[in-house]
Design an enzyme around this catalytic site. Structure first.
Site, PDB file in Angstrom:
ATOM      1  N   GLY A  49       0.821  -1.210   0.000  1.00 60.59           N
ATOM      2  CA  GLY A  49       0.000   0.000   0.000  1.00 60.59           C
ATOM      3  C   GLY A  49       0.849   1.253   0.000  1.00 60.59           C
ATOM      4  O   GLY A  49       0.557   2.219   0.708  1.00 60.59           O
ATOM      5  N   ALA A  50       1.888   1.268  -0.829  1.00 60.57           N
ATOM      6  CA  ALA A  50       2.925   2.296  -0.732  1.00 60.57           C
ATOM      7  C   ALA A  50       2.769   3.449  -1.712  1.00 60.57           C
ATOM      8  O   ALA A  50       3.669   4.272  -1.830  1.00 60.57           O
ATOM      9  CB  ALA A  50       4.300   1.644  -0.927  1.00 60.57           C
ATOM     10  N   GLY A  79      -0.900   7.924   0.977  1.00 57.68           N
ATOM     11  CA  GLY A  79      -1.039   8.048   2.413  1.00 57.68           C
ATOM     12  C   GLY A  79       0.144   7.625   3.238  1.00 57.68           C
ATOM     13  O   GLY A  79       1.296   7.979   2.970  1.00 57.68           O
ATOM     14  N   ILE A  80      -0.141   6.837   4.280  1.00 58.69           N
ATOM     15  CA  ILE A  80       0.891   6.426   5.234  1.00 58.69           C
ATOM     16  C   ILE A  80       1.958   5.580   4.551  1.00 58.69           C
ATOM     17  O   ILE A  80       3.153   5.721   4.837  1.00 58.69           O
ATOM     18  CB  ILE A  80       0.253   5.641   6.394  1.00 58.69           C
ATOM     19  CG1 ILE A  80      -0.750   6.518   7.154  1.00 58.69           C
ATOM     20  CG2 ILE A  80       1.319   5.135   7.359  1.00 58.69           C
ATOM     21  CD1 ILE A  80      -1.631   5.747   8.109  1.00 58.69           C
ATOM     22  N   GLY A  81       1.550   4.688   3.655  1.00 58.28           N
ATOM     23  CA  GLY A  81       2.520   3.823   2.983  1.00 58.28           C
ATOM     24  C   GLY A  81       3.518   4.612   2.161  1.00 58.28           C
ATOM     25  O   GLY A  81       4.724   4.340   2.205  1.00 58.28           O
ATOM     26  N   SER A 115      -4.827  -0.697  14.296  1.00 59.83           N
ATOM     27  CA  SER A 115      -5.518   0.561  14.563  1.00 59.83           C
ATOM     28  C   SER A 115      -6.111   0.474  15.958  1.00 59.83           C
ATOM     29  O   SER A 115      -6.416  -0.625  16.445  1.00 59.83           O
ATOM     30  CB  SER A 115      -6.640   0.802  13.549  1.00 59.83           C
ATOM     31  OG  SER A 115      -7.499   1.839  13.975  1.00 59.83           O
ATOM     32  N   TYR A 156     -14.111  -3.660   9.489  1.00 53.79           N
ATOM     33  CA  TYR A 156     -12.811  -3.000   9.584  1.00 53.79           C
ATOM     34  C   TYR A 156     -12.202  -3.206  10.979  1.00 53.79           C
ATOM     35  O   TYR A 156     -11.028  -3.575  11.101  1.00 53.79           O
ATOM     36  CB  TYR A 156     -12.955  -1.507   9.297  1.00 53.79           C
ATOM     37  CG  TYR A 156     -11.645  -0.757   9.282  1.00 53.79           C
ATOM     38  CD1 TYR A 156     -10.823  -0.782   8.160  1.00 53.79           C
ATOM     39  CD2 TYR A 156     -11.223  -0.039  10.392  1.00 53.79           C
ATOM     40  CE1 TYR A 156      -9.606  -0.108   8.143  1.00 53.79           C
ATOM     41  CE2 TYR A 156     -10.013   0.646  10.388  1.00 53.79           C
ATOM     42  CZ  TYR A 156      -9.220   0.613   9.260  1.00 53.79           C
ATOM     43  OH  TYR A 156      -8.019   1.280   9.247  1.00 53.79           O
TER      44      TYR A 156
END
Length: 282
Positions: free
Chosen positions: A10-11, A14-16, A139, A164
């Site tokens: 997931g790069a 966002g965070i990735g 999370s 989730y």
């Protein structure tokens, strides 16, 4: 390669993306695992340009396909002599119950099962590292998640938030158990709460998630700050011997769920390993 080698799922957003950029800036060989090859190529060029580190690469696989993950892992092992850091960062929020090509509920597979699968596919590469590290994005909503082995696929009472939260609980249980089972190796495994982060997934989330996201905007973090704990666990010497923990703000936090029992972790491991074995090519 003398540089440490890191793979981030997931790069491209966002965070990735922020995690990959920070590690490239720190001199790591960074491999982006992404679903969209065109976007991955663009982000790779952006990271090279912004960090000056040319050792940035990408591999493609959709986490909704275990077969694609297997091909990606095979390609990684052909290109690289080892894996020093695996960051299982990718995540998804689904507005309704949709099955993947493998027959699993999408939130369950993308957020949890595919990362279980990928971690096991790359365990031998992690064992080649002087000190391999597995970092799993959980999370704080894990506390609202329910471990129901008879309803892992959310066949009953599907809700976006429930699916989730449950997936993030499974990530946490998996991390704790993985660390226990790898205790005799040089590999550590830790879970991360990145905080409430302004990401496309957060801002485009469906239903109640979107309302919560927009209400939390004044208190939310940038992707760079959301990535900070993952970067700390990937690179800090202080984290080298820490394993089986849950981190937020680069500090160990107490796990607060009655689901975190050895019985539950063993059952989840057995169910997940059965899925792993079934997915392996014959």
């Amino acid at each position: 390669m003398d540089k440490p080698i890191c793979l981030v799922t997931g790069a491209t957003d966002g965070i990735g993306k922020a995690t990959a950029t920070a590690l490239a800036r720190n001199g790591y060989v960074v491999v982006l695992a992404a679903r969209n090859p065109a976007k991955a190529a663009t982000v790779t060029k952006e990271i090279v340009a912004s960090t000056g580190n040319r050792d940035v690469d990408y591999l493609t696989a959709d986490l909704r396909s275990l077969a694609q993950l297997h091909r990606m892992a095979d390609t990684f092992t052909l290109r690289y002599p080892r894996l020093d850091v695996l960051i299982n960062n990718a995540g998804i929020v689904m507005p309704q119950r949709v099955l993947t090509e493998d027959g699993y509920e999408t939130t369950f597979q993308v957020n949890y099962l595919s990362h279980f699968y990928l971690t096991h596919l790359l365990l031998n590469e992690l064992k080649q590292s002087p000190q391999g590290r597995v970092i799993n994005l959980s999370s704080s909503v894990y506390r609202a998640g329910k471990f129901d082995p008879d309803n892992l696929q959310r066949e009953y009472r599907f809700s976006t938030f429930g699916a989730y939260a449950a997936s993030k609980l499974l990530v946490l249980l998996f991390t704790v158990e993985l660390a226990r089972r790898l205790k005799s190796t040089r590999i550590t495994a830790n879970a991360v709460h990145p905080g409430i982060v302004r990401t496309p997934m957060m801002l485009e989330a469906p239903g109640i998630f979107q309302a919560i996201s927009y209400a939390a905007l004044p208190f939310s973090l940038s992707p760079d700050k959301g990535a900070a704990t993952s970067v700390y666990l990937a690179s800090s010497p202080d984290a080298a011997q820490i394993s089986g923990q849950y981190f937020a703000n680069a500090k160990v936090k107490k796990v607060k769920t009655a689901s975190n029992t050895q019985e539950n972790r063993d059952l989840l491991w057995t169910l997940s390993m059965d899925a792993y074995q079934r997915a392996l090519p014959t």
